[in-house]
Scaffold this motif. Structure first.
Motif, PDB file in Angstrom:
ATOM      1  N   ILE B 124      23.462  15.502 -33.916  1.00 47.66           N
ATOM      2  CA  ILE B 124      24.168  16.747 -34.294  1.00 47.66           C
ATOM      3  C   ILE B 124      23.364  17.533 -35.331  1.00 47.66           C
ATOM      4  CG2 ILE B 124      25.686  15.964 -36.197  1.00 47.66           C
ATOM      5  CD1 ILE B 124      27.129  17.951 -33.396  1.00 47.66           C
ATOM      6  N   ILE B 125      22.659  16.823 -36.219  1.00 48.15           N
ATOM      7  CA  ILE B 125      21.860  17.522 -37.246  1.00 48.15           C
ATOM      8  C   ILE B 125      20.814  18.410 -36.571  1.00 48.15           C
ATOM      9  CG2 ILE B 125      20.131  17.216 -39.062  1.00 48.15           C
ATOM     10  CD1 ILE B 125      21.612  14.600 -39.806  1.00 48.15           C
ATOM     11  N   LEU B 126      20.110  17.827 -35.587  1.00 50.16           N
ATOM     12  CA  LEU B 126      19.059  18.604 -34.928  1.00 50.16           C
ATOM     13  C   LEU B 126      19.657  19.745 -34.104  1.00 50.16           C
ATOM     14  CD1 LEU B 126      16.451  15.870 -33.897  1.00 50.16           C
ATOM     15  CD2 LEU B 126      16.556  17.248 -35.951  1.00 50.16           C
ATOM     16  N   CYS B 127      20.824  19.506 -33.496  1.00 49.13           N
ATOM     17  CA  CYS B 127      21.483  20.585 -32.746  1.00 49.13           C
ATOM     18  C   CYS B 127      21.885  21.710 -33.703  1.00 49.13           C
ATOM     19  CB  CYS B 127      22.715  20.070 -32.002  1.00 49.13           C
ATOM     20  SG  CYS B 127      22.290  18.959 -30.659  1.00 49.13           S
ATOM     21  N   LEU B 128      22.397  21.332 -34.870  1.00 49.00           N
ATOM     22  CA  LEU B 128      22.773  22.352 -35.859  1.00 49.00           C
ATOM     23  C   LEU B 128      21.538  23.094 -36.376  1.00 49.00           C
ATOM     24  CD1 LEU B 128      25.465  20.346 -37.880  1.00 49.00           C
ATOM     25  CD2 LEU B 128      25.884  22.450 -36.609  1.00 49.00           C
ATOM     26  N   GLU B 129      20.392  22.412 -36.324  1.00 49.37           N
ATOM     27  CA  GLU B 129      19.136  23.047 -36.742  1.00 49.37           C
ATOM     28  C   GLU B 129      18.583  23.964 -35.649  1.00 49.37           C
ATOM     29  OE1 GLU B 129      17.469  23.359 -39.470  1.00 49.37           O
ATOM     30  OE2 GLU B 129      18.836  22.113 -40.622  1.00 49.37           O
ATOM     31  N   GLY B 130      19.250  24.018 -34.526  1.00 51.79           N
ATOM     32  CA  GLY B 130      18.832  24.921 -33.460  1.00 51.79           C
ATOM     33  C   GLY B 130      17.941  24.287 -32.410  1.00 51.79           C
ATOM     34  N   ASP B 135      14.716  19.359 -26.707  1.00 46.36           N
ATOM     35  CA  ASP B 135      13.900  19.163 -27.923  1.00 46.36           C
ATOM     36  C   ASP B 135      14.379  17.952 -28.721  1.00 46.36           C
ATOM     37  OD1 ASP B 135      12.377  21.361 -27.342  1.00 46.36           O
ATOM     38  OD2 ASP B 135      13.495  22.734 -28.647  1.00 46.36           O
ATOM     39  N   VAL B 136      15.709  17.798 -28.780  1.00 49.30           N
ATOM     40  CA  VAL B 136      16.263  16.642 -29.513  1.00 49.30           C
ATOM     41  C   VAL B 136      15.818  15.357 -28.814  1.00 49.30           C
ATOM     42  CG1 VAL B 136      18.367  15.441 -30.248  1.00 49.30           C
ATOM     43  CG2 VAL B 136      18.278  17.934 -30.334  1.00 49.30           C
ATOM     44  N   ALA B 137      15.912  15.381 -27.461  1.00 43.16           N
ATOM     45  CA  ALA B 137      15.511  14.196 -26.692  1.00 43.16           C
ATOM     46  C   ALA B 137      14.044  13.870 -26.967  1.00 43.16           C
ATOM     47  CB  ALA B 137      15.735  14.449 -25.206  1.00 43.16           C
ATOM     48  N   HIS B 138      13.206  14.906 -27.039  1.00 43.20           N
ATOM     49  CA  HIS B 138      11.783  14.694 -27.287  1.00 43.20           C
ATOM     50  C   HIS B 138      11.537  14.200 -28.713  1.00 43.20           C
ATOM     51  CE1 HIS B 138       7.551  15.800 -28.084  1.00 43.20           C
ATOM     52  NE2 HIS B 138       7.414  15.299 -26.872  1.00 43.20           N
ATOM     53  N   ALA B 139      12.214  14.845 -29.665  1.00 40.73           N
ATOM     54  CA  ALA B 139      12.002  14.470 -31.077  1.00 40.73           C
ATOM     55  C   ALA B 139      12.439  13.035 -31.348  1.00 40.73           C
ATOM     56  CB  ALA B 139      12.760  15.425 -31.995  1.00 40.73           C
ATOM     57  N   LEU B 140      13.555  12.614 -30.717  1.00 34.82           N
ATOM     58  CA  LEU B 140      14.067  11.268 -30.986  1.00 34.82           C
ATOM     59  C   LEU B 140      13.621  10.249 -29.943  1.00 34.82           C
ATOM     60  CD1 LEU B 140      17.749  12.072 -32.095  1.00 34.82           C
ATOM     61  CD2 LEU B 140      15.734  11.827 -33.517  1.00 34.82           C
ATOM     62  N   ASP B 141      12.940  10.776 -28.892  1.00 35.77           N
ATOM     63  CA  ASP B 141      12.471   9.920 -27.799  1.00 35.77           C
ATOM     64  C   ASP B 141      13.635   9.156 -27.145  1.00 35.77           C
ATOM     65  OD1 ASP B 141      10.485   9.067 -26.121  1.00 35.77           O
ATOM     66  OD2 ASP B 141      10.030   7.272 -27.297  1.00 35.77           O
ATOM     67  N   ALA B 146      21.618  10.813 -23.097  1.00 37.35           N
ATOM     68  CA  ALA B 146      22.064  10.176 -24.350  1.00 37.35           C
ATOM     69  C   ALA B 146      22.347  11.242 -25.392  1.00 37.35           C
ATOM     70  CB  ALA B 146      21.005   9.203 -24.850  1.00 37.35           C
ATOM     71  N   VAL B 147      21.476  12.277 -25.423  1.00 41.69           N
ATOM     72  CA  VAL B 147      21.682  13.370 -26.387  1.00 41.69           C
ATOM     73  C   VAL B 147      23.025  14.049 -26.106  1.00 41.69           C
ATOM     74  CG1 VAL B 147      20.850  15.643 -27.154  1.00 41.69           C
ATOM     75  CG2 VAL B 147      19.219  13.799 -26.751  1.00 41.69           C
ATOM     76  N   ALA B 148      23.242  14.377 -24.820  1.00 46.30           N
ATOM     77  CA  ALA B 148      24.475  15.090 -24.455  1.00 46.30           C
ATOM     78  C   ALA B 148      25.708  14.268 -24.819  1.00 46.30           C
ATOM     79  CB  ALA B 148      24.450  15.407 -22.965  1.00 46.30           C
ATOM     80  N   SER B 149      25.653  12.972 -24.524  1.00 45.73           N
ATOM     81  CA  SER B 149      26.828  12.132 -24.795  1.00 45.73           C
ATOM     82  C   SER B 149      27.101  12.021 -26.305  1.00 45.73           C
ATOM     83  CB  SER B 149      26.604  10.768 -24.129  1.00 45.73           C
ATOM     84  OG  SER B 149      26.917   9.729 -24.973  1.00 45.73           O
ATOM     85  N   ARG B 150      26.021  11.806 -27.088  1.00 50.53           N
ATOM     86  CA  ARG B 150      26.222  11.684 -28.543  1.00 50.53           C
ATOM     87  C   ARG B 150      26.651  13.015 -29.153  1.00 50.53           C
ATOM     88  NH1 ARG B 150      20.935   8.006 -29.948  1.00 50.53           N
ATOM     89  NH2 ARG B 150      21.448   6.395 -28.455  1.00 50.53           N
ATOM     90  N   PHE B 151      26.095  14.096 -28.587  1.00 51.56           N
ATOM     91  CA  PHE B 151      26.434  15.423 -29.097  1.00 51.56           C
ATOM     92  C   PHE B 151      27.922  15.699 -28.878  1.00 51.56           C
ATOM     93  CE2 PHE B 151      26.863  20.037 -28.106  1.00 51.56           C
ATOM     94  CZ  PHE B 151      26.611  20.529 -29.373  1.00 51.56           C
ATOM     95  N   SER B 152      28.422  15.394 -27.662  1.00 48.90           N
ATOM     96  CA  SER B 152      29.830  15.711 -27.409  1.00 48.90           C
ATOM     97  C   SER B 152      30.752  14.825 -28.253  1.00 48.90           C
ATOM     98  CB  SER B 152      30.164  15.624 -25.919  1.00 48.90           C
ATOM     99  OG  SER B 152      29.899  14.339 -25.470  1.00 48.90           O
TER     100      SER B 152
END
Lengths: 200, 163
Positions: B124-130, B135-141, B146-152
């Motif tokens: 959520i921090i990276l999503c809030l950072e825009g 990009d989140v998937a790439h940054a966190l590998d 997984a990004v979508a599920s954690r984000f929701s």
């Protein structure tokens, strides 16, 4: 929460600029970077001095044993410097993966460090034996080459013992401190991993 | 070896605020936040040599920050939490009341983010950072799924706390 609501949260989130924190950090970084550079320089100078010292001893008292043991000690110095440099400048901090992966990787590194410090601690005995062999062969070669007076001048018995005790005490204390610190870090990381697993 | 002085100052100018917000979402205490920021910037300075331009610089910085923050959280596990309200108002044209209100809302949001589970928080921090989900998937590998599920899940948790 709609996309518009989230966008609102994003705007609110990004409104924090932390200007003062950033300015203070920027000002203090110059000092921190200078210290980091000095520390690396000191390490390099000490390593080079140790290598030159062993090189001079090998050249002054040549024999196959002195050569082998001297080269081993030189390799130890180079290895220690390179490991220290690598662990600070190649990057344990860019581990990818989710928080769980990062914590697991940190635990593995911590366990490896604990093992390394234990080896360092237990390795002092073989290092002592190695140093003793090195000293004895240098003494023998010095005697054969008629340089005993020079050898006695450089390595007087009292100084040798005092220096050895001081160095050993420092090595043991540093190793124990690092070992305890690393073990504590490992415990903290394992507690965090448990917490992450409980959360999911 | 490490980033040059000019390069490094430019990095602080570009990403200082982002890093401040990331750190704030892991540490509420201003003094400890500063120490953590210094630690992260020192690691970025040392680690910059390994950034070869594959992927975004912003993602690289965020990843180092996230990893340092996780180590920081590990140290803090079991220690009592100390939370201080940071009363500095954001800059802008708004009235002092509006600024104070904005600052309080922001602090509340930061506190809510800090209360999220670690794996949801980092997303959520990276999503809030825009950052986009890719990009989140790439940054966190991690995978985009997984990004979508954690984000929701994180969004749902935030809704639960704001409502």
């Amino acid at each position: 929460m709609t996309d518009a609501d989230f966008q609102e949260l994003t705007t609110l989130w990004q409104s924090a600029s932390y200007e003062e924190d950033v300015a203070e950090v920027k000002a203090s970084m110059t000092r921190h970077i200078r210290l980091a550079k000095i520390w690396t320089g000191v390490e390099l100078v000490l390593s080079v001095a140790a290598i030159v010292f062993f090189g001079v001893l090998i050249a002054a008292f040549p024999s196959p044993t002195v050569l082998v043991v001297g080269l081993m000690l030189m390799a130890l110095v180079v290895g220690a410097f390179w490991y220290g440099f690598k662990s600070r400048f190649r990057f344990l901090d860019v581990t990818a993966g989710s928080a769980r992966d990062v914590v697991k990787a940190a635990i593995a590194r911590s366990n490896a460090a604990v093992k390394r410090y234990k080896v360092g601690l237990y390795g002092l005995i073989p290092a002592l034996v190695l140093g003793n062999i090195f000293g004895q062969f240098i003494a023998k070669n010095a005697k054969e080459a008629g340089q005993e007076r020079i050898f006695k001048h450089v390595f007087s018995d009292e100084w040798e013992i005092i220096l050895a005790v001081i160095i050993l005490a420092i090595l043991v204390a540093v190793n124990i401190f690092l070992l305890r610190r690393e073990a504590r870090k490992g415990r903290q990381l394992r507690a965090l991993l448990t917490r992450i697993e409980d959360e999911t | 070896m490490a980033a040059s002085d000019g390069q490094f100052d430019a990095l602080i100018d570009r990403y200082g605020a982002m890093l401040g917000r990331i750190v704030a979402s892991y540490e509420a205490n201003p003094a400890m936040r500063q120490d953590l920021m210094q630690d992260i910037w020192l690691r970025i300075w040392r680690g910059y040599a390994t950034f070869r331009g594959d992927g975004e610089e912003k993602g690289f910085i965020a990843r180092i920050a996230r990893n340092c923050c996780i180590s920081h959280v590990a140290r803090a596990v079991g220690e009592p939490k100390s939370v201080e309200l940071d009363m500095d108002a954001p800059s802008g044209e708004a009235s002092p009341e509006a600024q104070a209100d904005q600052a309080l809302k922001r602090q509340k949001l930061e506190a809510m983010v800090r209360a999220l589970p670690l794996e949801q928080r980092e997303v959520i921090i990276l999503c809030l950072e825009g950052f986009s989900h890719a990009d989140v998937a790439h940054a966190l590998d991690i995978s985009e799924n997984a990004v979508a599920s954690r984000f929701s899940r994180a969004k749902a948790a935030l809704v639960g706390k704001t409502s």
